[in-house]
Design an enzyme around this catalytic site. Structure first.
Site, mmCIF file in Angstrom:
data_model
loop_
_atom_site.group_PDB
_atom_site.id
_atom_site.type_symbol
_atom_site.label_atom_id
_atom_site.label_comp_id
_atom_site.label_asym_id
_atom_site.label_seq_id
_atom_site.Cartn_x
_atom_site.Cartn_y
_atom_site.Cartn_z
ATOM 1 N N TYR A 14 37.459 32.060 29.734
ATOM 2 C CA TYR A 14 36.531 33.017 30.355
ATOM 3 C C TYR A 14 36.846 33.203 31.844
ATOM 4 O O TYR A 14 36.863 34.325 32.355
ATOM 5 C CB TYR A 14 35.116 32.468 30.147
ATOM 6 C CG TYR A 14 33.974 33.341 30.589
ATOM 7 C CD1 TYR A 14 33.518 34.387 29.777
ATOM 8 C CD2 TYR A 14 33.310 33.096 31.786
ATOM 9 C CE1 TYR A 14 32.426 35.161 30.175
ATOM 10 C CE2 TYR A 14 32.225 33.867 32.181
ATOM 11 C CZ TYR A 14 31.790 34.895 31.369
ATOM 12 O OH TYR A 14 30.714 35.659 31.769
ATOM 13 N N LYS A 17 37.890 36.699 33.635
ATOM 14 C CA LYS A 17 37.085 37.279 34.724
ATOM 15 C C LYS A 17 37.895 37.370 36.019
ATOM 16 O O LYS A 17 37.743 38.328 36.782
ATOM 17 C CB LYS A 17 35.806 36.460 34.935
ATOM 18 C CG LYS A 17 34.843 36.500 33.741
ATOM 19 C CD LYS A 17 34.394 37.909 33.385
ATOM 20 C CE LYS A 17 33.301 37.954 32.342
ATOM 21 N NZ LYS A 17 32.904 39.324 31.971
#
Ligand code: NAP
Length: 242
Positions: free
Chosen positions: A154, A158
């Site tokens: 993640y 991002k």
């Protein structure tokens, strides 16, 4: 065809995306609510947005599926004739320590949270270039700024979105298209409902989790309230990352 400006918000059936769609509708934009499968939530958001007096549709497509995205964008153009605002918000987590993270966990998160930005922004930016105007807001995360244990997939996605935001802002500025990102901290949605909230609140200077509206107002500011901000990453995190 739309006479109002039009916003496409991905992952807008629930959580942060839903509130972004509502705030943009309150600002008078017609809205396309994208979602993955939760039709009940999408229809609820759709009704709420229609009640604000703008045109709106809910469109089910997987942002990580290039063909599905292209088909959906074509339908949107046939129906609305323009896209002025794109919020790349759809996202998932598949957390786990990296040593135990399997390839599916890695690829699902990279495909849904990062490659989706390519699949959606590629056709939409071409439309905006023809219009000679547009505004794109990417939903990053503080995880992409400071890294989070158990979120290597993640945090990578991002951080990638932040690089994408800055590069694209430079490329598209001459076409009058702005590209920014919002980096939320911990926000009360389905994504965070199983996290240990009290321990998290301890670490947040403003001593509360974020609400979807906290994030949506920042998105609306970048999307439609300003004309002179581009390439920025606005953290909305109660001071967690200072
Ligand atoms: P959420 O409540 O879990 O909602 C996720 C939304 O994304 C839903 O509308 C879901 O649709 C949609 N979605 C998921 N996979 C999709 C796909 N493949 N194609 C299309 N739509 C898809 O999540 P959230 O907390 O609002 O998070 C929204 C964004 O903010 C994400 O990018 C997330 O990474 C980011 N963010 C969240 C937090 C937080 O604390 N919550 C913090 C930082 C960043 P369905 O309803 O159909 O499943």
């Amino acid at each position: 065809m739309s006479e109002n400006k039009v916003a496409l918000v991905t992952g807008a059936s629930r959580g942060i995306g839903r509130q972004c769609a509502i705030e943009l509708a309150k600002a008078g934009l017609d809205i396309i609510i994208n979602y993955a499968g939760n039709e009940e939530a999408a229809n609820k958001t759709l009704e709420e947005i229609k009640a604000l007096g703008v045109k709106a549709v809910a469109k089910k497509f997987n942002v990580a599926d290039k063909e599905a995205v292209e088909a959906a964008i074509k339908e949107i153009m046939d129906e609305f004739g323009r896209i002025d605002v794109l919020v790349n918000n759809a996202g998932i987590t598949r957390d786990g320590l990296f040593m135990r993270m399997n390839e599916t966990q890695w690829l699902d998160v990279i495909n849904t949270n990062l490659n989706s930005a390519y699949y959606v922004t590629n056709p939409v930016s071409k439309i905006m270039i023809k219009q000679r105007s547009g505004s794109i807001v990417n939903m990053a995360s503080i995880s992409g700024i400071y890294g989070n244990m158990g979120q290597a997939n993640y945090s990578t996605a991002k951080a990638g979105l932040i690089g994408f935001t800055k590069a694209l802002a430079k490329e598209l500025a001459s076409r009058n298209i702005r590209v920014n990102a919002v980096a939320p901290g911990f926000v009360q949605t389905d994504m965070t409902k199983d996290l240990p909230q009290e321990a998290i609140i301890e670490r947040i200077p403003l001593k509360r989790l974020g609400e979807p509206k906290d994030i949506a107002l920042a998105v609306k500011f970048l999307a439609v309230d300003t004309d002179y901000v581009t390439g920025q990453v606005l953290s909305v995190d109660g001071g967690l990352v200072i």
